[in-house]
Design a protein around this motif. Structure first.
Motif, short mmCIF file in Angstrom:
data_model
loop_
_atom_site.label_atom_id
_atom_site.label_comp_id
_atom_site.label_asym_id
_atom_site.label_seq_id
_atom_site.Cartn_x
_atom_site.Cartn_y
_atom_site.Cartn_z
N SER A 48 50.82 -31.46 -139.27
CA SER A 48 50.70 -30.08 -138.89
C SER A 48 50.88 -28.98 -139.78
O SER A 48 51.78 -29.14 -140.69
N SER A 49 49.91 -28.31 -140.18
CA SER A 49 49.94 -27.06 -140.97
C SER A 49 50.86 -25.91 -140.16
O SER A 49 51.23 -26.27 -139.15
N ALA A 51 53.29 -23.84 -141.43
CA ALA A 51 54.51 -23.45 -141.98
C ALA A 51 54.73 -22.06 -142.62
O ALA A 51 55.46 -20.94 -142.21
N VAL A 52 53.68 -22.14 -143.46
CA VAL A 52 53.66 -20.61 -144.37
C VAL A 52 53.40 -19.51 -143.40
O VAL A 52 53.98 -18.45 -143.36
N GLU A 134 53.64 -30.95 -145.69
CA GLU A 134 53.90 -30.66 -147.25
C GLU A 134 55.24 -30.18 -147.19
O GLU A 134 55.53 -28.89 -146.60
N ASP A 147 45.49 -29.51 -149.89
CA ASP A 147 45.62 -28.82 -148.72
C ASP A 147 45.92 -29.99 -147.57
O ASP A 147 45.97 -31.03 -148.34
N ASN A 148 46.10 -29.71 -146.58
CA ASN A 148 46.70 -30.78 -145.46
C ASN A 148 45.80 -31.74 -145.25
O ASN A 148 45.89 -32.58 -144.39
N GLY A 208 44.61 -21.25 -143.72
CA GLY A 208 45.06 -22.31 -144.25
C GLY A 208 44.51 -22.47 -145.82
O GLY A 208 44.11 -21.50 -146.20
N GLY A 210 42.67 -25.24 -146.95
CA GLY A 210 41.54 -26.04 -146.92
C GLY A 210 40.23 -25.43 -146.37
O GLY A 210 40.10 -24.38 -146.10
N1 GLU Z 1 51.46 -27.07 -145.83
C1 GLU Z 1 50.86 -25.62 -145.38
C2 GLU Z 1 51.59 -25.18 -144.38
O1 GLU Z 1 52.10 -25.79 -143.45
C3 GLU Z 1 49.32 -25.74 -144.96
C4 GLU Z 1 48.55 -26.33 -145.91
C5 GLU Z 1 47.03 -26.15 -145.59
O2 GLU Z 1 46.67 -24.93 -145.28
O3 GLU Z 1 46.33 -27.22 -145.63
O4 GLU Z 1 51.68 -24.15 -143.93
#
Ligand code: GLU
Length: 360
Positions: A48-49, A51-52, A134, A147-148, A208, A210
């Motif tokens: 799961s993305s 977080a940011v 990540e 990316d994820n 995101g 990606g």
């Molecule tokens: N690891 C990032 C997050 O959780 C996302 C990376 C992505 O957008 O693929 O925010």
């Protein structure tokens, strides 16, 4: 529903509202679907993305920061928020979930890789649902996953999954610009035959990292390793159970897995090109042997040059005389030792077949 082990990847754009805050209704809908799979005996690993994106909106007076510090700060706050939400939502279904935060470096050495694999396997064996992301707080730019999508491919390969489902905000890969009414979703892609490079849209989602290009690159590689990859629209109600129940009228893109199911070591090697420490250049004869149908190792006799400095067990690239990539593998010699045996007969292999991955 078939009991199997699979990875489900959910992108930031599906988990956030227009104002950037976490979309709890949407999260809850995904958790309901995953819980249904879990009850049916499917082993789900969730990547799961979000977080940011989730952290950014929490910080009311956002300080002026460089991109790295901003990502670190937002993800530190956002990941805590994200996982708490998941924890509570899964708990309502009587399911225990746990967090796995990883970096690209954790995939670089075999020891870390196996350690990580053991962690997720132990969670699954104990019915704990792994939620992977990540570790954006510690990963540095040049060593970040693209990316994820990339991360989810690595996890699917590492955990020997049969399937990887990437949920996005689009129905799949289209045969034209999705905004055009005559564009259609390509339902099935056979990576050995179909070249759809020209159809890939290069635009990216706002939340995101990606885009379709990285999804496609990753999906190709993962499908070649014998894992089925599905790109589907996460906004469709009940999408996950519908995919697993093979609902006929459902539209999504499916990458047909190649027949050959690579060994787990080869899957690791296949994803290691980013960690390559050096290069060996091979002659035409060696190239022919390596890319043929027989299982052969890379022998010193076929090598004509060495580039870079590497140690025993490092990952090295194998290129032809024109510099085109042939494959990658784990070396049993260091670079000085390779230099001493270049072109020589009757020497042990530089890369053994079991640790060799030849690009298709
Ligand atoms: N690891 C990032 C997050 O959780 C996302 C990376 C992505 O957008 O693929 O925010």
């Amino acid at each position: 529903m078939k009991t199997e082990r699979l990875v489900v990847k959910i992108g930031s754009s599906l988990l956030t509202r227009k104002d950037g805050t976490l979309d709890i209704t949407q999260m809850s809908a995904f958790v309901d679907q995953i819980a249904e799979l879990h009850r049916e005996g499917v082993e789900v690993i969730l990547v799961s993305s979000g977080a940011v994106a989730a952290g950014k909106t929490e910080l009311k007076n956002r300080p002026k920061l460089d991109t790295v510090s901003a990502r670190q700060l937002y993800s530190a706050v956002g990941q805590a928020k994200l996982i708490n939400r998941y924890y509570d939502l899964f708990h309502q279904h009587g399911i225990l979930c746990g967090q796995v935060l990883t970096t690209k470096e954790d995939f670089a050495t075999r020891r870390h890789y196996l350690n990580q694999q053991n962690c997720i396997r132990t969670m699954l064996d104990n019915s704990v649902l792994p939620i992977v992301n990540e570790n954006d707080t510690t990963s540095v730019n040049e060593l970040m996953f693209t990316d994820n999508d990339e991360l989810s491919g690595l996890v699917a390969a590492m955990m020997n999954c049969k399937r990887l489902i990437i949920l996005s905000n689009i129905d799949g890969i289209y045969n034209g610009n999705p905004k055009n009414s005559d564009a259609r979703v390509i339902r099935e892609i056979d990576v050995r035959k179909d070249n759809i490079e020209d159809f890939i849209q290069t635009s990216k989602s706002e939340t995101g990292r990606g885009g379709m290009q990285t999804k496609y690159n990753m999906a190709r590689k993962v499908a070649e390793e014998g894992i089925e990859v599905i790109i589907a629209n996460g906004r469709k109600t009940n999408i996950l159970p519908d995919i697993l129940n093979d609902k006929q009228e459902l539209v999504y893109t499916r990458f047909i897995p190649s027949k050959e199911d690579l060994s787990s070591v080869k899957k690791w090697i296949a994803h290691s090109d980013g960690f390559s420490k050096g290069k060996v250049v091979v002659n035409a004869g060696a190239k022919e042997a390596l890319t043929g149908n027989r299982a052969v190792s890379l022998l010193p006799v076929g090598i004509i040059a060495v580039e870079g400095r590497f140690e025993v067990d490092d990952i090295i690239s194998i290129v032809d005389e024109d510099g085109s990539m042939i494959g990658i593998g784990r070396t049993t010699y260091n670079s000085d030792e390779v230099n001493e045996v270049i072109g020589k007969n009757n020497k042990r292999p530089i890369v053994h077949y079991d640790y060799l991955y030849i690009e298709q």
